[in-house]
Write an enzyme that holds these catalytic residues in place. Structure first.
Site, PDB file in Angstrom:
ATOM      1  N   SER A 158       5.854   2.039   4.945  1.00  0.00           N
ATOM      2  CA  SER A 158       6.464   2.543   6.172  1.00  0.00           C
ATOM      3  C   SER A 158       7.117   3.900   5.948  1.00  0.00           C
ATOM      4  O   SER A 158       7.957   4.060   5.051  1.00  0.00           O
ATOM      5  CB  SER A 158       7.518   1.560   6.693  1.00  0.00           C
ATOM      6  OG  SER A 158       6.922   0.346   7.073  1.00  0.00           O
TER       7      SER A 158
ATOM      8  N   HIS B  90       2.847   3.579  10.121  1.00  0.00           N
ATOM      9  CA  HIS B  90       1.564   3.213   9.515  1.00  0.00           C
ATOM     10  C   HIS B  90       0.447   3.780  10.394  1.00  0.00           C
ATOM     11  O   HIS B  90      -0.029   3.103  11.313  1.00  0.00           O
ATOM     12  CB  HIS B  90       1.434   1.691   9.397  1.00  0.00           C
ATOM     13  CG  HIS B  90       2.381   1.067   8.424  1.00  0.00           C
ATOM     14  ND1 HIS B  90       2.033   0.765   7.125  1.00  0.00           N
ATOM     15  CD2 HIS B  90       3.686   0.718   8.555  1.00  0.00           C
ATOM     16  CE1 HIS B  90       3.078   0.234   6.502  1.00  0.00           C
ATOM     17  NE2 HIS B  90       4.089   0.198   7.350  1.00  0.00           N
TER      18      HIS B  90
ATOM     19  N   HIS C  26       0.283  -6.513   7.427  1.00  0.00           N
ATOM     20  CA  HIS C  26       1.447  -7.304   7.028  1.00  0.00           C
ATOM     21  C   HIS C  26       1.255  -8.765   7.445  1.00  0.00           C
ATOM     22  O   HIS C  26       0.626  -9.046   8.468  1.00  0.00           O
ATOM     23  CB  HIS C  26       2.728  -6.779   7.694  1.00  0.00           C
ATOM     24  CG  HIS C  26       3.087  -5.379   7.322  1.00  0.00           C
ATOM     25  ND1 HIS C  26       2.566  -4.288   7.984  1.00  0.00           N
ATOM     26  CD2 HIS C  26       3.921  -4.881   6.369  1.00  0.00           C
ATOM     27  CE1 HIS C  26       3.062  -3.167   7.452  1.00  0.00           C
ATOM     28  NE2 HIS C  26       3.881  -3.513   6.476  1.00  0.00           N
TER      29      HIS C  26
ATOM     30  N   TYR D  19       3.469 -10.629   8.713  1.00  0.00           N
ATOM     31  CA  TYR D  19       4.132 -10.889   9.993  1.00  0.00           C
ATOM     32  C   TYR D  19       3.291 -10.428  11.188  1.00  0.00           C
ATOM     33  O   TYR D  19       3.506 -10.895  12.314  1.00  0.00           O
ATOM     34  CB  TYR D  19       5.528 -10.268  10.052  1.00  0.00           C
ATOM     35  CG  TYR D  19       5.595  -8.763   9.920  1.00  0.00           C
ATOM     36  CD1 TYR D  19       5.245  -7.921  10.965  1.00  0.00           C
ATOM     37  CD2 TYR D  19       6.029  -8.181   8.736  1.00  0.00           C
ATOM     38  CE1 TYR D  19       5.310  -6.544  10.835  1.00  0.00           C
ATOM     39  CE2 TYR D  19       6.095  -6.812   8.585  1.00  0.00           C
ATOM     40  CZ  TYR D  19       5.739  -5.988   9.647  1.00  0.00           C
ATOM     41  OH  TYR D  19       5.810  -4.629   9.511  1.00  0.00           O
ATOM     42  N   GLU D  20       2.348  -9.529  10.964  1.00  0.00           N
ATOM     43  CA  GLU D  20       1.464  -9.098  12.050  1.00  0.00           C
ATOM     44  C   GLU D  20       0.390 -10.139  12.354  1.00  0.00           C
ATOM     45  O   GLU D  20      -0.022 -10.305  13.502  1.00  0.00           O
ATOM     46  CB  GLU D  20       0.767  -7.794  11.678  1.00  0.00           C
ATOM     47  CG  GLU D  20       1.675  -6.586  11.555  1.00  0.00           C
ATOM     48  CD  GLU D  20       0.886  -5.376  11.090  1.00  0.00           C
ATOM     49  OE1 GLU D  20       0.387  -4.638  11.961  1.00  0.00           O
ATOM     50  OE2 GLU D  20       0.754  -5.185   9.861  1.00  0.00           O
TER      51      GLU D  20
ATOM     52  N   ALA E 287       8.715   0.709   1.721  1.00  0.00           N
ATOM     53  CA  ALA E 287      10.117   0.947   2.048  1.00  0.00           C
ATOM     54  C   ALA E 287      10.860  -0.370   1.849  1.00  0.00           C
ATOM     55  O   ALA E 287      10.377  -1.426   2.266  1.00  0.00           O
ATOM     56  CB  ALA E 287      10.251   1.416   3.492  1.00  0.00           C
TER      57      ALA E 287
ATOM     58  N   MET F 182       8.758  -6.453   2.987  1.00  0.00           N
ATOM     59  CA  MET F 182       7.868  -7.378   3.698  1.00  0.00           C
ATOM     60  C   MET F 182       6.395  -7.147   3.352  1.00  0.00           C
ATOM     61  O   MET F 182       5.518  -7.433   4.176  1.00  0.00           O
ATOM     62  CB  MET F 182       8.090  -7.241   5.204  1.00  0.00           C
ATOM     63  CG  MET F 182       9.520  -7.461   5.652  1.00  0.00           C
ATOM     64  SD  MET F 182       9.746  -7.099   7.409  1.00  0.00           S
ATOM     65  CE  MET F 182      11.540  -7.095   7.515  1.00  0.00           C
ATOM     66  N   SER F 183       6.119  -6.644   2.163  1.00  0.00           N
ATOM     67  CA  SER F 183       4.732  -6.327   1.810  1.00  0.00           C
ATOM     68  C   SER F 183       4.563  -6.351   0.294  1.00  0.00           C
ATOM     69  O   SER F 183       5.391  -6.897  -0.437  1.00  0.00           O
ATOM     70  CB  SER F 183       4.361  -4.937   2.356  1.00  0.00           C
ATOM     71  OG  SER F 183       5.093  -3.924   1.667  1.00  0.00           O
TER      72      SER F 183
ATOM     73  N   ASN G 194      17.633   1.581   2.890  1.00  0.00           N
ATOM     74  CA  ASN G 194      18.828   1.023   3.527  1.00  0.00           C
ATOM     75  C   ASN G 194      19.461   0.016   2.578  1.00  0.00           C
ATOM     76  O   ASN G 194      18.854  -0.361   1.572  1.00  0.00           O
ATOM     77  CB  ASN G 194      18.470   0.350   4.859  1.00  0.00           C
ATOM     78  CG  ASN G 194      17.494  -0.799   4.676  1.00  0.00           C
ATOM     79  OD1 ASN G 194      16.322  -0.584   4.343  1.00  0.00           O
ATOM     80  ND2 ASN G 194      17.964  -2.016   4.883  1.00  0.00           N
TER      81      ASN G 194
ATOM     82  N   HIS H 114      14.063  -0.161  12.377  1.00  0.00           N
ATOM     83  CA  HIS H 114      12.870   0.300  11.678  1.00  0.00           C
ATOM     84  C   HIS H 114      12.726   1.819  11.734  1.00  0.00           C
ATOM     85  O   HIS H 114      12.270   2.434  10.758  1.00  0.00           O
ATOM     86  CB  HIS H 114      11.624  -0.358  12.283  1.00  0.00           C
ATOM     87  CG  HIS H 114      10.362  -0.028  11.549  1.00  0.00           C
ATOM     88  ND1 HIS H 114      10.095  -0.465  10.273  1.00  0.00           N
ATOM     89  CD2 HIS H 114       9.293   0.730  11.918  1.00  0.00           C
ATOM     90  CE1 HIS H 114       8.916  -0.010   9.886  1.00  0.00           C
ATOM     91  NE2 HIS H 114       8.409   0.710  10.858  1.00  0.00           N
TER      92      HIS H 114
END
Length: 275
Positions: free
Chosen positions: A28, A59, A81, A83-84, A111, A211-212, A235, A247
């Site tokens: 990201s 992306h 991802h 979650y997608e 990220a 998350m990846s 962050n 995001h």
């Protein structure tokens, strides 16, 4: 012919006589790392079967045939991802298409939120190991009949190649970045972590959370590819700052480091050569 086979064929056709053995996957906000390479040709993901449609900000969904001082490399601007899709199979297909097109060395970026209190936004972390929480909970990219690219029970000890880790640390430091080395934990997302979850993940031994990355690493290592990975700390996990905008803030912080990270990756590929 499967989608993966057609995707690999499309990549080989675009590459011509000198198909890349290297591929970079940008996380990201990190798509700008492509500017550190000499780009020859760019395809949209829709032109490559088995590549995902881009649905997440930061992306772009493009893959570029590029060079690092003459060494060919695929630069993938975006990734699927969990979650997608609610499924690890699109992630496995994405990686398999690259590998079947001739890639043997995979560099991943992402990220991530800091768990280690010593880490600050803008730092980069060379990943030494990971905690793959969705995989441990049964959402694993190698479920089902064993893929013939590798053994049924692949070892992930040393999954992040030590030589690549050392080369990445040196190149990132030379690019002027504050470099850490640590353990990455993958969570399913898409919600960010609560303060309590952040404490839990830190106590489990993770230094940064995202998350990846872990599924791609598992798939690549199962097939025998060499892997290196870098997290950009965007962050502090579990903290809500007054100016936090979610995001978009993550993407903004990552984008400021993208060019220097790209320069470091290009340096590693150039020094390693087409081996």
């Amino acid at each position: 012919m499967t989608g993966v086979a057609r995707g690999a064929e499309a990549l080989r056709a675009a590459a011509g006589v000198d198909p890349p053995r290297w591929a970079v996957i940008s996380g990201s906000g990190l798509s700008g790392l492509v500017d550190a390479f000499d780009v020859c040709r760019t395809l949209g993901y829709a032109e490559v079967p088995a590549f995902p449609a881009a649905t997440v900000a930061g992306h772009p969904g493009r893959v570029s045939l590029a060079h690092a001082s003459g060494v060919p490399v695929w630069i993938c601007q975006g990734r699927p991802h969990f979650y997608e899709h609610g499924d690890m199979r699109p992630i496995a297909a994405f990686v398999h298409a690259l590998l079947d097109a001739g890639v043997t060395h995979l560099l991943l970026t992402n990220a991530a939120g800091a768990l280690n209190p010593a880490y600050q936004p803008g730092d980069v972390m060379v990943i030494a190991d990971h905690l793959f929480l969705p995989g441990l909970a049964g959402h694993h990219p190698l479920l089902g009949p064993n893929d013939p690219r590798g053994e049924r029970f692949p070892s992930l000890a040393g999954a992040y190649d030590p030589t690549l880790r050392a080369a990445l640390s040196q190149a990132l430091a030379q690019a002027g970045l504050t470099v850490r080395e640590g353990t990455y934990v993958m969570v399913a997302g898409p919600s960010y972590e609560t303060p309590a979850e952040t404490v839990l993940l830190w106590r489990l031994g993770a230094d940064a959370v995202g998350m990846s990355t872990a599924p791609e690493v598992v798939v690549a290592r199962h097939a025998g590819a060499t892997v290196g990975a870098v997290s950009t700390i965007t962050n502090v996990a579990g903290i809500q700052e007054p100016d936090d905008v979610g995001h978009s803030a993550v993407v903004n912080v990552a984008s400021t480091a993208a060019t220097r990270i790209g320069a470091a990756l290009a340096a590693v590929i150039r020094k390693s050569g087409d081996s």
